[in-house]
Enzyme design. Sequence first.
Site: not given
Length: 512
Positions: A270, A332, A382
Amino acid sequence: MRALRLAACALAGLVQAASMAWPWGGQPLWWLQLLSLAALAALLDAERQHGGSWRRTALSAWLFATAWLCSTFWWLFISMNTYGGLSAPLAALAVFFLGGGLATYYGVAGGLWGWLAPRLRPGGRVLLFAALWTLAELVRGSLFTGFPWGAGGYAHVDGPLAGYAPWVGVYGIGATAAAIAACVGLWPAQRQARALPVVAAVLLVLPLALGALHRDGGDAASTGRLQVALLQGNIPQDEKFVPGAGIETALRWYGDQLLRSRAALVVTPETALPLLPRQLPEGYLAAIAARYAQGSQAAIVGVPMEDGPGRYANSVLGFGPGLAAQPYRYDKHHLVPFGEFIPFGFRWFTDMMNIPLADFGRGGLPQRSFDWQGQRIAPDICYEDLFGDEIGAGFRDAANAPTILLNVSNIAWFGDTVAIDQHRAISRMRALEFQRPMLRATNTGATVVIDHRGRVTHELPRLTRGVLEAEVEGRTGITPFAWWVSRFGLAPLWLLSVAVLAFSVWRARTRR
């Protein structure tokens, strides 16, 4: 005695936290989670038997959950104090208020159990305990975008209850664990409850058969093998966004690895490139795109994106043949409160810290997979792999369902703590639920390859800079969990738990 029972509740909560990732090894301990939850059930029942009101059982459950949750994600203190610049007392208070606030759901559950349990038979108390525990877990995982880190089911990724994963998911495992714990915790003090140990034994043994039945994901088949290189830059968080330090190190090391790797798929963590594309050195992304524009290699790169003034996204870009002009992009979807978006009314809190790019836009759901060499690779970033129901949205169409799951993360925010071990267990649970391999490329760990049975097959040492080269085998097939969660989300678990609660209320009223 009252004070001792409250202290025991807090101690049991600490044990629950340790079961998620044992502090002296990092492994989840399923039997310890059952033991701590059985202790909670016994302590709530003891409160009831000593004439305690529902308020007392609510307080007992709240103490248990506060100790458990604060001890589970205590490492948030590091991100706020060490890297965010928030003073130590305020950071500690923030962790306490977060844990105590989330514990309110379990306190309400404990209060309802104390109110209804005296008018139910032992079997009804067991069902009620499991239903209320599950409802508290579901509320924690959904209300105000949800924060389900450390849900009880994750402690069972190596235990016998893991066989339930492809059928009912982590919350179903948590509900089963609560039922077993209630059978154990309530049995010694109950008369005419001889069946409770038998029920607990059946619930514990049944997933072994279910796991064997679904060992290869039902109609699953291999989609072939893919050579991967997972990059772990180990850029210290306090240097990551500093010019002349972490920024240059990241651009140089990741750029070098992307340009010279020979793996079929190269993956960075990330925000491995810690600058917006317009801030990167001239031609940097173009050189990566040109490198993968031809041949038999592809790359997935973590980089923040900008879609206009003040409009940012935490993204990954995919490069490969035919993608030079327009790379694949995943944004995301499920953002971290305070880290990636600012909840309404809390701007004052984030202004007290120094966290760059603290307000991102949200990607859609589901987003298309990255197709490469016969594999459909579904990225998540994540914290997103906490939400199995959202990952499951991509499994509704079996013909286009992912064959490999991919998580890219940066846990450097939380130092060398059990957060790394806890996140590994979360990813392993996703692999079990969907019977898919999971790749994890992280900044500091755990960079791993997990097979479709939830086993870690390859891993880099944490807090080191290196490249994990491995072979991963993609899988097809739709697990029962993937089938129902892709269509209904977590609604079946909500409905079942609410139905048990409603039946318990009705039953209690009829036995007045």
